[in-house]
Write an enzyme that holds these catalytic residues in place. Structure first.
Site, PDB file in Angstrom:
ATOM      1  N   SER A 147       1.005  -1.190  -0.008  1.00  0.00           N
ATOM      2  CA  SER A 147      -0.193   0.099  -0.082  1.00  0.00           C
ATOM      3  C   SER A 147       0.848   1.224   0.087  1.00  0.00           C
ATOM      4  O   SER A 147       1.870   1.215   0.578  1.00  0.00           O
ATOM      5  CB  SER A 147      -0.900   0.103   1.244  1.00  0.00           C
ATOM      6  OG  SER A 147      -1.539   1.255   1.474  1.00  0.00           O
ATOM      7  N   TYR A 160      -1.374  -0.448   9.989  1.00  0.00           N
ATOM      8  CA  TYR A 160      -1.397  -0.759   8.472  1.00  0.00           C
ATOM      9  C   TYR A 160      -0.212  -0.927   7.794  1.00  0.00           C
ATOM     10  O   TYR A 160       0.345  -1.516   6.977  1.00  0.00           O
ATOM     11  CB  TYR A 160      -2.594  -0.086   8.195  1.00  0.00           C
ATOM     12  CG  TYR A 160      -2.950  -0.186   6.557  1.00  0.00           C
ATOM     13  CD1 TYR A 160      -3.880  -1.574   6.304  1.00  0.00           C
ATOM     14  CD2 TYR A 160      -2.686   0.423   5.462  1.00  0.00           C
ATOM     15  CE1 TYR A 160      -4.093  -1.809   5.008  1.00  0.00           C
ATOM     16  CE2 TYR A 160      -3.058   0.292   4.363  1.00  0.00           C
ATOM     17  CZ  TYR A 160      -3.760  -0.896   4.214  1.00  0.00           C
ATOM     18  OH  TYR A 160      -4.311  -1.115   2.792  1.00  0.00           O
ATOM     19  N   LYS A 164       2.145  -3.316   5.684  1.00  0.00           N
ATOM     20  CA  LYS A 164       2.220  -3.225   4.239  1.00  0.00           C
ATOM     21  C   LYS A 164       3.657  -3.035   3.969  1.00  0.00           C
ATOM     22  O   LYS A 164       3.971  -3.860   2.749  1.00  0.00           O
ATOM     23  CB  LYS A 164       1.423  -1.931   3.681  1.00  0.00           C
ATOM     24  CG  LYS A 164      -0.224  -2.433   3.779  1.00  0.00           C
ATOM     25  CD  LYS A 164      -0.483  -3.601   3.023  1.00  0.00           C
ATOM     26  CE  LYS A 164      -2.185  -3.726   3.015  1.00  0.00           C
ATOM     27  NZ  LYS A 164      -2.420  -5.114   2.316  1.00  0.00           N
TER      28      LYS A 164
END
Length: 299
Positions: A147, A160, A164
């Site tokens: 991401s 997150y 990622k």
């Protein structure tokens, strides 16, 4: 003439909705047999059932799987069932994910671990379950879903982003280890309107960021001619490549004032003229030793 992915066997995790659904349908459209995995996806009324039904209606082949990617045994059972049914697994798309967004100051350790468990360890479990079979057949295609939050950071997404970016490191090393077995490992960094972005973007932007506009990039990463170690960015019909680069930097030596020299030359150190993409961590060592005159010039 057969389709581009004719009879390839693919597993897509988190394939009930959003990007996973788009990926599963696109792979099937190109001829792949698809395991549509989604947490509790085999429950009555689960969206993953509709994905399987759509593939079957279009004349494709698909099976449903409800394994939780955090459960290594359940993941292994999913892979075993695919091999028992279709003989092998050619393609793995690690797409399953969740969000638990909060600023780091307000984030619980449980929410940090949960996001790492789903994104990172989920991908590890799935990759381990297919790895030996791909090595034995000298063929495999694996895609990690990274991401922009990991590559470039995003406020409120420390968990997150960490997960990622960890997937990028996993991809870099597995691509090296899989090279002699023709296992090609890449990352896809999608910009898409999904349940994970709902409420964040205006309606017009959401409409332009349809998940279906990302999936053609996925197809390019899993075919026989696929690259390896690529970070493919995709969104709104545009495709780009990201790189972890190394600048030319400076050599200051090990004198007593080395720290002062580094502080004084930070602008030179980060100047991007002539930057390179090292082929491995070892190549970074070689480049640095060459600047110090301790080995032959690596360039």
């Amino acid at each position: 003439m057969g389709k581009y992915l004719q009879d390839k066997v693919a597993i897509v995790t988190g394939a009930g909705i959003g990007l996973g659904r788009a990926h599963a349908l696109e792979l099937a459209r190109h001829g792949a047999r698809v395991v549509v995995n989604d947490l509790r996806g085999d429950a009555d009324g689960a969206p993953a059932r509709a994905v399987v039904d759509e593939i079957l209606r279009e004349g494709g082949e698909a099976m449903l799987d409800g394994a939780d990617v955090r459960d290594a045994a359940a993941v292994q059972a999913m892979v075993d069932r695919a091999v028992d049914t279709w003989g092998r697994v050619d393609i793995l798309v690690n797409n399953a994910g969740i969000l638990r967004d909060k600023s780091f100051a307000k984030m619980s350790l449980d929410d940090f671990r949960l996001v790492l468990d789903v994104h990172l360890m989920g991908a590890v479990h799935c990759t381990m379950a297919v790895w030996d079979g791909m090595r034995a057949r000298n063929h495999g295609r694996i895609v990690m879903t990274t991401s922009s939050s990991g590559l470039y950071g995003n406020f409120g997404q420390a968990n997150y982003a960490a997960a990622k970016m960890a997937l990028v490191g996993l991809m870099q090393t597995l691509a090296l280890e899989g090279l002699k077995y023709d296992i090609r490992v890449n990352c896809l960094a999608p910009s898409a309107a999904t349940g994970m972005t709902e409420g964040i973007l205006p309606a017009q932007a959401m409409a332009g960021l349809a998940p279906e506009k990302v999936s053609p990039g996925l197809v390019a990463l899993v075919g026989d001619e696929a690259p390896t170690r690529m970070i493919l960015l995709a969104g709104a019909g545009s495709f780009e490549s990201a790189h972890v680069t190394m600048t030319q930097g400076v050599f200051v030596g090990g004198a007593e004032d080395a720290a002062a020299r580094v502080r004084a030359r930070l602008d030179e150190i980060r100047a991007r003229t002539g930057e390179v993409v090292p082929g491995s961590g070892w190549e970074q060592y070689q480049l640095e030793l060459a600047k110090a005159g301790l080995v032959a010039d690596a360039t």
